[in-house]
Every structure is written in structure tokens, then in C-alpha cells.
Design an enzyme around this catalytic site. Sequence first.
Site: not given
Length: 345
Positions: A100, A182, A291, A295, A322
Site C-alpha cells: 500500500r 512484505s 504474517e 511465515l 504484519h
Amino acid sequence: MRFGRAAAPKIVKPGRRGEPRGWRNRILAVGAAALALPIAAGVAAPTAANAAPIAAPVLRAPAGGQEELMVPSAMGPVKVQVQWAARGGSAALYLLDGLRARDDKNAWSFETNAQQQFGNDNITLVMPVGGQSSFYTDWVSPSNTNGQKTTYKWETFLTRELPNFLANYGVSKTNNAVAGLSMGGSAALALAAYHRDQFKHASSFSGYLNISAPGMREAIRIAMLDAGRFNVDSMAAPWSPAWLRMDPFVFAPQLKGLPMYISAASGLPGQFDRPASAVGAFNTGNAMALEALSLVNTRAFQVRLSSLGIPAFFDFPASGTHSWKYWEGQLFNARKGILDATGGW
């Protein structure tokens, strides 16, 4: 902002939603599927043809200062936030944003204390602005689902146009590190893998490092539609050479010999999560799902590197979602390796 010294700096400040959004159920389904996988030229003004090359920076800002530059590119001018090395050194750390990414500021500059962390270090922080849903790669076409006018060419910008521009300020084109979270995490590894002459260290925080795993492309499709209505097919065709080139699991052999810091948390709420309110619970739930998927991807990538005999430092905190404050801490943990690799102390 400026292209050169002649004009006085004029800063234009055009307006981040949180990274996590509400597609948790689909993400969790993708995570479950993944768990079942077998894991096996310069920008300076032209001179006469025979003129001697410029031997020193021509636009160097005061050591330790901060500045917003507008950098020419094939995509049009790109804003880049810069914090110059404290003592005028030539090393640089490129900090990549998430899915984003906003058009006014790089989130590392306001969601974290990254600038304070490196404020006394002899390394320039380079924070490109924009690139929402881009994965910082060169796309095959403009997105046809949101009216995008210009084809993303972020790899070209970050590895050719921007370093050539920064070289005029005394920033090295060959002594850099790159870090991202990310979307920016997988992109950091990709940029370092394909441009080893530019980057001496790479860090991925909560990255998606196995994007060709079953279900991952569709998870990314949903995420990109949610973040700016971008079409993943405009980035790269399904499992084409361009798509596979983006996948850290696939290009892992090219990371041999590169110092790396790679992390992903458990997805369990930690000290920076506030699930008490309805909004907080919603955001925390999404951050947990994102997240958890990261992982799974990162664990698979760890096994992949191990099978290739490629060392890297991995960190898997017992809690954390996250979210930016966790990435702030991971950047601090990666700081020593970044400064060691670039000599940016």
C-alpha cells in the site's frame, strides 16, 4: 525537490492506509495449502565529447541532512526521500515500502524510527515514494483494471536511473544495501540477486518468498486488487519466465555469497497489537493472517537456502503480526549486518 543546484529546493507534499486489509479467510486458506507443500549512464548535464569526466559530486547536500528529490525516470518524475550519510560517506541503504505504498511519503519515514536508527551512521537512507502493488519490478503493461497510464518500471528505476542520479550527490552505485517489508521484502531479495554489483546486503521482513506455491498467485491477485485495483496479470503472466524471475524460491541460487537478514513472526498478537476494540480486532486479525502466510513462505525459503548450502541469518519471533512497529524492530536487528557489509559505520 530538485533536479539540480540552480533552482531552490521546493518540496511538494501531495497523502497510508494500513497494510492489512480484509481478505483474511482467503489468505488463511492459501497458507494451509502452502503448508502442505513439499519444501524442497549518468544523469549529470552533458559535456563535450572529449571533456574530462566529473571526478567529484556536483550536487552534494550537507552531511546528515534530509531532502526530497524528484528523480527523472521512464515512469515520469519519482519522489525519493533521502537522509544523507552523517559524515558524507558514499554507502546507501534503499528502504522499500509495502503493497500500500503511498504517493506522498515512504512509510519507513513516518511509520518507523528508521531515520533515527541510522542518523549517526555514515550511510545514506534512500526511500523511494510510490509503487503501490508494484513488487518493485518491471511490468509487462499498464494495469488494465484501474486505468493506469504508465507501465511500472521499478527495477529499471532502482537499479539504473536512481543510482545514476544519486551518483551526482556522491552516493556509490556499487556499495549499497536494500531492505523491505512484505512486498518490499521479496523485492529486496530480487534486486540484490540480479544486481549483485549494486547491493552488498539484503533484508526481507515478512516477505513472500515462495510466490509460485499453490494459491499464492491468486492471493497476490486479491491483495493487489484490494490495494489500488491493480491487475497481477499486467505485472507478469502466470508462471511465465517474468513471474518465476520474481520468485525468491526460484532465484535462490543467485543469492550465494550475499549477506542476508530474513525474518517473519509467528502471527500471534504481540506488544504492538491492540485487538480490544472492534476495529482493532479486525485489523489484528488481518495482520495475523498476513504474517502467518509470510511465515510459511519464509520457512520454505529457509529450507530452500539450506538445501543449496547458502547461509543467511533468519529470525522467527514468537509473537508479532504484519505491522510496522515489528518491522521497525527487525530493521534495528539487521542494522549491524547492513553497516558491516557497506562500511557505513
